[in-house]
Design a protein around this motif. Structure first.
Motif, PDB file in Angstrom:
ATOM      1  N   MET A   1       0.823  -1.194   0.000  1.00 54.99           N
ATOM      2  CA  MET A   1       0.000   0.000   0.000  1.00 54.99           C
ATOM      3  C   MET A   1       0.865   1.256   0.000  1.00 54.99           C
ATOM      4  SD  MET A   1      -3.157   1.114   0.216  1.00 54.99           S
ATOM      5  CE  MET A   1      -4.214   2.329   0.869  1.00 54.99           C
ATOM      6  N   GLN A   2       1.976   1.218   0.737  1.00 51.72           N
ATOM      7  CA  GLN A   2       2.837   2.390   0.825  1.00 51.72           C
ATOM      8  C   GLN A   2       3.435   2.728  -0.537  1.00 51.72           C
ATOM      9  OE1 GLN A   2       5.581   2.228   4.034  1.00 51.72           O
ATOM     10  NE2 GLN A   2       6.285   4.304   3.735  1.00 51.72           N
ATOM     11  N   GLU A   3       3.763   1.715  -1.322  1.00 50.82           N
ATOM     12  CA  GLU A   3       4.311   1.945  -2.657  1.00 50.82           C
ATOM     13  C   GLU A   3       3.272   2.628  -3.545  1.00 50.82           C
ATOM     14  OE1 GLU A   3       5.686  -0.718  -6.425  1.00 50.82           O
ATOM     15  OE2 GLU A   3       6.231  -1.452  -4.435  1.00 50.82           O
ATOM     16  N   LEU A   5       0.749   4.496  -2.531  1.00 51.71           N
ATOM     17  CA  LEU A   5       0.567   5.866  -2.053  1.00 51.71           C
ATOM     18  C   LEU A   5       1.683   6.778  -2.559  1.00 51.71           C
ATOM     19  CD1 LEU A   5      -0.559   5.255   1.638  1.00 51.71           C
ATOM     20  CD2 LEU A   5      -1.984   5.914  -0.299  1.00 51.71           C
ATOM     21  N   SER A   6       2.902   6.280  -2.568  1.00 48.02           N
ATOM     22  CA  SER A   6       4.022   7.069  -3.078  1.00 48.02           C
ATOM     23  C   SER A   6       3.852   7.371  -4.560  1.00 48.02           C
ATOM     24  CB  SER A   6       5.338   6.328  -2.848  1.00 48.02           C
ATOM     25  OG  SER A   6       5.605   6.225  -1.479  1.00 48.02           O
ATOM     26  N   ASN A  11       2.721  11.968   0.568  1.00 48.56           N
ATOM     27  CA  ASN A  11       3.913  12.032   1.407  1.00 48.56           C
ATOM     28  C   ASN A  11       3.773  10.980   2.514  1.00 48.56           C
ATOM     29  OD1 ASN A  11       5.959  12.660   3.230  1.00 48.56           O
ATOM     30  ND2 ASN A  11       5.755  14.856   2.907  1.00 48.56           N
ATOM     31  N   THR A  12       4.204   9.754   2.232  1.00 47.28           N
ATOM     32  CA  THR A  12       4.003   8.640   3.161  1.00 47.28           C
ATOM     33  C   THR A  12       4.839   8.781   4.425  1.00 47.28           C
ATOM     34  OG1 THR A  12       5.636   7.323   1.967  1.00 47.28           O
ATOM     35  CG2 THR A  12       3.326   7.019   1.361  1.00 47.28           C
ATOM     36  N   GLU A  13       5.984   9.408   4.319  1.00 50.32           N
ATOM     37  CA  GLU A  13       6.845   9.585   5.498  1.00 50.32           C
ATOM     38  C   GLU A  13       6.136  10.461   6.535  1.00 50.32           C
ATOM     39  OE1 GLU A  13      11.058  11.688   6.379  1.00 50.32           O
ATOM     40  OE2 GLU A  13      11.024  10.281   4.694  1.00 50.32           O
ATOM     41  N   GLN A  16       2.986   8.628   8.072  1.00 46.39           N
ATOM     42  CA  GLN A  16       3.292   7.620   9.083  1.00 46.39           C
ATOM     43  C   GLN A  16       3.916   8.211  10.352  1.00 46.39           C
ATOM     44  OE1 GLN A  16       2.261   4.571   8.778  1.00 46.39           O
ATOM     45  NE2 GLN A  16       1.620   4.778   6.652  1.00 46.39           N
ATOM     46  N   LYS A  59      -4.690   9.599  10.692  1.00 47.54           N
ATOM     47  CA  LYS A  59      -4.017   8.868   9.615  1.00 47.54           C
ATOM     48  C   LYS A  59      -5.030   8.002   8.872  1.00 47.54           C
ATOM     49  CE  LYS A  59      -1.314   5.344  10.560  1.00 47.54           C
ATOM     50  NZ  LYS A  59      -0.175   4.494  10.966  1.00 47.54           N
ATOM     51  N   ILE A  63      -6.134   8.103   4.865  1.00 45.60           N
ATOM     52  CA  ILE A  63      -6.047   6.913   4.008  1.00 45.60           C
ATOM     53  C   ILE A  63      -7.415   6.573   3.429  1.00 45.60           C
ATOM     54  CG2 ILE A  63      -5.608   4.420   4.009  1.00 45.60           C
ATOM     55  CD1 ILE A  63      -3.301   5.000   5.967  1.00 45.60           C
ATOM     56  N   THR A  74      -8.418  -2.562  -0.984  1.00 43.61           N
ATOM     57  CA  THR A  74      -7.311  -3.416  -0.574  1.00 43.61           C
ATOM     58  C   THR A  74      -7.819  -4.742  -0.043  1.00 43.61           C
ATOM     59  OG1 THR A  74      -7.289  -2.378   1.596  1.00 43.61           O
ATOM     60  CG2 THR A  74      -5.756  -1.501  -0.047  1.00 43.61           C
TER      61      THR A  74
END
Length: 83
Positions: A1-3, A5-6, A11-13, A16, A59, A63, A74
């Protein structure tokens, strides 16, 4: 999922880094203008909480907004197995 979102510019950093985000952080995370975020709230795409006159977004709310806006699911075929 993070990939994913990127890839769509989230801005995943920063997403999180904390469980709650200010309005300004949310704008940076999603790459939105203040007007667009306001429209998302009005259309019930994102839910925020107001505490002492300041708006915060969780958060999970951010999402969920991304999932709704980009029609991302997902879930898998096995998710309903446990119901």
């Amino acid at each position: 999922m993070q990939e994913l979102l990127s890839k769509i510019g989230v801005n995943t950093e920063l997403l999180q880094s904390e469980p709650l985000h200010t309005r300004e952080q949310t704008l940076e995370i999603l790459g939105l203008s203040p007007k667009t975020l306001w429209n998302f709230q009005r259309e019930k795409l994102i839910k925020g909480t107001t505490v002492r006159g300041r708006r915060y977004y969780s958060k999970d709310a951010i999402i969920d907004c991304i999932k709704i806006h980009f029609n991302i699911t997902t879930s898998t075929e096995f998710d309903s197995m446990w119901d």
